[in-house]
Design an enzyme around this catalytic site. Structure first.
Site, PDB file in Angstrom:
ATOM      1  N   GLU A   3       1.065  -0.604  -5.138  1.00  0.00           N
ATOM      2  CA  GLU A   3       0.069   0.434  -5.374  1.00  0.00           C
ATOM      3  C   GLU A   3       0.848   1.746  -5.456  1.00  0.00           C
ATOM      4  O   GLU A   3       1.177   2.357  -4.437  1.00  0.00           O
ATOM      5  CB  GLU A   3      -0.962   0.480  -4.237  1.00  0.00           C
ATOM      6  CG  GLU A   3      -2.129   1.399  -4.550  1.00  0.00           C
ATOM      7  CD  GLU A   3      -2.346   2.487  -3.515  1.00  0.00           C
ATOM      8  OE1 GLU A   3      -3.152   3.400  -3.770  1.00  0.00           O
ATOM      9  OE2 GLU A   3      -1.705   2.449  -2.455  1.00  0.00           O
TER      10      GLU A   3
ATOM     11  N   ASP B  70       0.818  -1.206   0.000  1.00  0.00           N
ATOM     12  CA  ASP B  70       0.000   0.000   0.000  1.00  0.00           C
ATOM     13  C   ASP B  70       0.856   1.263   0.000  1.00  0.00           C
ATOM     14  O   ASP B  70       1.924   1.311   0.610  1.00  0.00           O
ATOM     15  CB  ASP B  70      -0.903  -0.015   1.240  1.00  0.00           C
ATOM     16  CG  ASP B  70      -1.797   1.194   1.347  1.00  0.00           C
ATOM     17  OD1 ASP B  70      -2.643   1.378   0.454  1.00  0.00           O
ATOM     18  OD2 ASP B  70      -1.631   1.968   2.302  1.00  0.00           O
TER      19      ASP B  70
END
Length: 741
Positions: A472, A419
Site C-alpha cells: 500500500e 500497510d
C-alpha cells in the site's frame, strides 16, 4: 559425631550478596547457583557430591526426589533451599522437587538443571539478524525431554532484552511472583532464557524486566503466539498442534505464479462483517459467502493482536499472535484451512510501519529504545502517536522479516498486504523542515527501511513460492514492484491509489460536468504498466465522514445505483487486479462502522440485491475471460479504441489475453443513453453483449443490444479498422465479445 565417607559435606558456599540476588531474582545468571553443581572430588576414590539449590519463596518444606532417595532440603535464605546429594561418577542424578505450601504439596522438575534451549547457532543467527524462523528460538516454545521419571513436558522461554540487569518470568504458575523463575543471560547476545517444566499450553505469562536504572517493567512477550482477550494483556503459551487439510492448495500454490492468475479480492474486517462470529463461525459463513460471490481471495484487515478495536488492527502489540477476540491460533488456522479447501486464497494486512506506545508492550521494552529508533525524528510518528521501528538494527529487522515468514508458513497465509509503505520510505513523511534528518547521502529516503522491505520481500518469495507481497504505497517511489536484484523494493503488487482517487473524483462530478474532467478517467492508463498494480476500493474510502460508495455518487437513487454498477464493471475491466471492501458489493448506503455489522437488511431491497448479483456475475465473467486478467501488467493487453469523446462522457478499449481472447469495454458515464452510437471494434465479424450493467436484471433501464452486433469496415476512433452502430446505455458499461471473426 565423626564424618564418614557417606556423610554429605557442607553445601558449596556462596556469598550473602549473591544469595540475596538469587532470592530476589535479580541475578543475571541464576543457573550458576540454582540447580545441581558437582563438588570438586575430595579424594580420587571417594564418593562425589552435588549441591542443589532451588528457589521456592514462602514454601514450608522442600524435598529432592531421586530415583533411589528422598533428600530433605534446608531453608537457606529468603526462599532459597539447599541440599547436598550423591553425584555418582561426578554426575548429578536426575531429580524432582517436592514443595509444600501449607497443606498443599506440588511435585515438579527443576528448570535450572537443564542446558540452554537455544543453540549457539541460533544466537549467531539472531546476532546477524538472519534467523528466518525466529519464533522457534524466542518466545514460548514447548519442549519435552525424556527422564528417568518419564517425559518432562514444559515451555522454553526466551526474550531479547540486552540492557536488562535481570529478567524473570511471571504467570499463574508462580502467582505472578517471578523470584522463583529468574532467567539467565546468554552473554552478549542480549537473549535471556529459562526452561519451565510443567508449564504448558494455555498458561498466561509475562516477562518482568529489571532495567539498568533499577525499575521493574512487566512486559508481554514480543514473540507471543497467543494472548489473553483484550483488555487483558498477558501472553499465552500457545498450543502448537493443528492438523491441516489444505495439502492440495499448498502443493498447487508452490507451483503457480499468482501474479499472472485471476485475482478478485473481498476485503473484510472480521469483527464487523457479521458481528459475533468467531474464527470457526466465520470459517463456514464467510467461506460460503465468498464462494457464492466468486471472489478468488479474501483479504483480512490486520488480525495480529491489538489492544484497541477502534484501530481496526492497525496498532499491533503482539506481532506473532492472531487476535484472541475470535479464538485461539488453532481456530484461526481452521479459518484459513477452510477457505483454502474451498479454493479461496487468504491475504492478511501486515503493519511493520509503526507500533503503539502501550507501556506493557514493545515500547521501551527493556527500559531503552529497543524496537523503536532512538532518534525521535525517526522513532516517533507525528500523525499516529506511535513508535517507528529501528529498521537498521539487526535484531529488529530480523523480528519483522521473520514475522512475515511466520504468517506465510505457520498460518499458510498466501499474501501480505503491507500497510503504510510510504510512511516507511521517506524520512520527511508528514514532517516539516527541522523535524527530520537527511540520510547519509543528503536525501529524504529512509535507507534502512528500504533495505528492510527488500529483505522481507526477497525472503518471503524465496522461502514460500506462490505467495505475494503487496504494497500500500501512495507515492511515485520508483520500482516498488521491481525485483530486488535490480534495485527494486521487490513487491509483487502495488495498490493503484492514483486510479482509485481519480476514478472516484470523476464519478463524484455531476454527469453534466464530467466532460470537463474527462482526463481523470483516461490519464491513469499512462502509468498503468509502470508497476504491477492492484485496483483498490478499500475500507479507507468508506469511513470517517467519506460516505459510502453509494453516497459518493451524484443524483437520485436510480442514478446512484447505476453509477455504482458502472464503477464495478469499469474496475473489473481495467488493467490490474481488483479489491472491493465488504458491503460495497451490495451498495451499502451507510459508511462502514467497525462497531456494527454490515447493513445486511438492505438486501431485502431488490436494488441492493441486484448490485450484488452484478458483482457475482462480474467475478464469473472475469475468471471465464483470460483477456481480463492474464495480461494485466503489459501494454500489449490493453488498447484504447476511443478515449477522446468527452462530449459524450464515453470511452472504449479492448483487453486482449496472451492466447488471443478479447473483450471490448464501452463505458458511458453520461446520464443519458446514446442511440445509433458508432463504436470502434478491433476487427470485423459479429459481436455480442457479454455484460450490460443497465440490464433490467441488475435494476437498469434495459437499454441493450439484443441482436448480434455486426462490425463493418468503417475505421473509427483511435485507429480501429472496424466499427459498429449500437445503443449505449446511460451510466452503463458494456462488455462485448466476438462471436465470429
Amino acid at each position: 559425631m565423626a564424618l564418614t565417607q557417606n556423610t554429605p559435606p557442607a553445601p558449596l558456599p556462596i556469598s550473602s550478596e549473591l544469595l540475596t540476588a538469587i532470592a530476589h531474582g535479580t541475578h543475571h545468571d541464576p543457573h550458576t547457583v540454582l540447580g545441581p553443581h558437582v563438588h570438586p572430588p575430595l579424594k580420587a576414590t571417594g564418593p562425589q557430591w552435588a549441591t542443589v539449590r532451588v528457589s521456592r519463596p514462602l514454601a514450608t518444606s522442600v524435598s529432592l526426589i531421586t530415583a533411589t532417595d528422598r533428600h530433605t532440603m534446608t531453608h537457606e535464605h529468603e526462599g532459597v533451599w539447599v541440599a547436598v546429594i550423591p553425584a555418582p561418577g561426578g554426575n548429578a542424578p536426575e531429580y524432582q522437587v517436592d514443595t509444600t505450601w501449607g497443606d498443599t504439596t506440588h511435585t515438579s522438575d527443576d528448570g535450572y538443571r537443564f542446558l540452554p534451549t537455544i543453540s549457539e547457532f541460533d544466537l549467531h543467527l539472531i546476532g546477524e539478524g538472519r534467523h528466518e524462523q525466529l519464533w522457534t528460538a524466542l518466545g514460548a516454545n514447548q519442549r519435552n525431554y525424556p527422564t528417568s521419571f518419564g517425559t518432562t513436558t514444559g515451555t522454553a522461554m526466551a526474550v531479547w532484552a540486552p540492557t536488562a540487569r535481570a529478567v524473570r518470568v511471571i504467570g499463574d504458575f508462580n502467582g505472578w511472583d517471578g523470584r522463583a523463575h529468574a532467567m539467565r543471560s546468554l552473554g552478549s547476545s542480549g537473549i535471556w532464557e529459562l526452561y519451565l517444566p510443567g508449564v504448558g499450553p494455555g498458561a498466561p505469562y509475562k516477562f518482568e524486566i529489571y532495567t539498568a536504572d533499577g525499575q521493574w517493567l512487566r512486559k508481554a512477550d514480543p514473540l507471543a503466539r497467543a494472548t489473553e482477550v483484550p483488555p487483558a494483556t498477558a501472553s499465552i503459551v500457545a498450543d502448537d498442534t493443528y492438523t491441516w487439510g489444505d495439502n492440495t492448495w499448498m502443493t498447487r500454490r508452490a507451483t503457480r505464479d499468482p501474479h499472472d492468475q485471476p485475482m478478485s479480492i473481498y476485503e473484510v474486517h472480521l469483527g464487523s462483517w457479521r458481528q459475533g462470529l468467531n474464527y470457526r463461525d466465520a470459517a463456514h459463513q464467510l467461506t460460503e459467502y465468498i464462494s457464492d460471490m466468486g471472489f478468488t481471495h479474501v483479504e483480512f484487515l490486520p488480525l495480529a493482536e491489538h489492544p484497541f478495536g477502534g484501530s481496526w488492527g492497525y496498532q499491533v502489540t503482539s506481532y506473532y499472535a492472531p487476535t484472541s477476540r475470535f479464538g485461539n491460533p488453532a481456530d484461526f488456522k481452521y479459518l484459513v484451512d477452510t477457505l483454502h479447501q474451498a479454493g479461496i486464497g487468504v491475504i492478511l494486512d501486515w503493519v511493520p510501519a509503526h507500533f503503539p506506545k502501550d507501556e506493557w508492550a514493545l515500547g521501551r521494552f527493556d527500559g531503552t529504545c529497543l524496537y523503536e529508533h532512538p532518534d525521535p525524528h525517526q522513532g516517533e510518528h507525528p500523525d499516529w502517536g506511535t513508535y517507528i521501528f529501528n529498521y537498521g538494527r539487526n535484531e529488529v529487522r530480523n523480528f519483522l522479516v521473520a514475522n512475515a515468514t511466520y504468517w506465510l508458513e505457520e498460518f499458510h497465509i498466501d499474501a501480505l498486504r503491507v500497510d503504510a509503505v510510504a510512511s516507511m520510505l521517506y524520512l520527511d513523511y508528514s514532517r516539516v523542515d527541522g523535524q527530520w534528518t537527511p540520510n547519509r547521502h543528503g536525501g529524504r529516503e529512509n535507507l534502512d527501511a528500504i533495505a528492510f522491505l527488500q529483505e522481507a520481500n526477497a525472503t518471503a518469495y524465496r522461502r514460500n513460492p506462490g505467495t505475494m507481497m503487496i504494497a500500500e504505497e501512495s507515492t511515485a517511489f520508483p520500482q516498488v514492484t521491481a525485483p530486488t536484484h535490480v534495485g527494486g523494493l521487490g513487491f509483487g503488487f502495488k495498490w493503484n491509489m492514483g486510479w482509485m482517487n481519480d476514478t472516484l473524483r470523476y464519478l463524484h462530478e455531476e454527469p453534466v460536468n464530467r466532460r470537463w474532467h474527462h482526463g481523470m478517467l483516461t490519464h491513469t492508463i499512462s502509468y498503468a504498466f509502470s508497476e504491477q498494480f492492484l485496483l483498490p476500493l478499500s475500507h479507507d474510502e468508506v469511513v470517517h465522514g467519506k460516505g459510502s460508495l453509494f453516497t459518493k455518487m451524484p443524483g437520485d437513487d436510480w442514478q446512484r445505483f447505476a453509477s455504482v454498477r458502472s464503477l464495478f464493471a469499469w474496475q473489473w475491466a481495467y488493467p490490474g487486479k481488483q479489491l472491493l471492501f465488504m458491503g460495497n458489493e451490495f451498495a451499502q448506503r451507510g459508511e462502514w462502522r467497525e462497531g456494527g455489522s454490515l447493513e445486511w437488511g438492505s438486501l431485502n431491497d431488490p436494488a441492493h440485491a441486484r448490485v450484488r448479483g452484478l458483482v457475482r456475475d462480474l467475478n464469473t465473467l472475469y475468471q471465464r475471460h483470460r483477456a481480463l486478467w492474464d495480461n494485466d501488467h503489459s501494454p500489449e493487453g490493453f488498447r484504447w479504441l476511443e478515449y477522446r469523446d468527452s462530449d459524450h462522457n464515453t470511452v472504449s478499449f479492448t483487453r486482449t489475453s496472451h492466447n488471443g481472447d478479447q473483450v471490448v469495454v464501452i463505458a458511458n458515464f453520461a446520464g443519458v443513453p446514446h442511440e445509433n452510437y458508432r463504436v470502434p471494434l478491433p476487427h470485423g465479424g459479429t459481436w455480442r453483449e457479454e455484460l450490460n450493467t443497465d440490464s433490467s436484471v441488475y435494476g437498469g433501464s434495459g437499454v441493450s443490444n439484443t441482436s448480434p452486433i455486426a462490425a463493418d469496415n468503417t475505421p473509427w476512433g483511435d485507429g480501429a479498422s472496424h466499427s459498429a452502430v449500437i445503443r449505449v446505455p446511460p451510466l452503463g458499461v458494456l462488455y462485448l465479445v466476438p462471436e465470429s471473426h
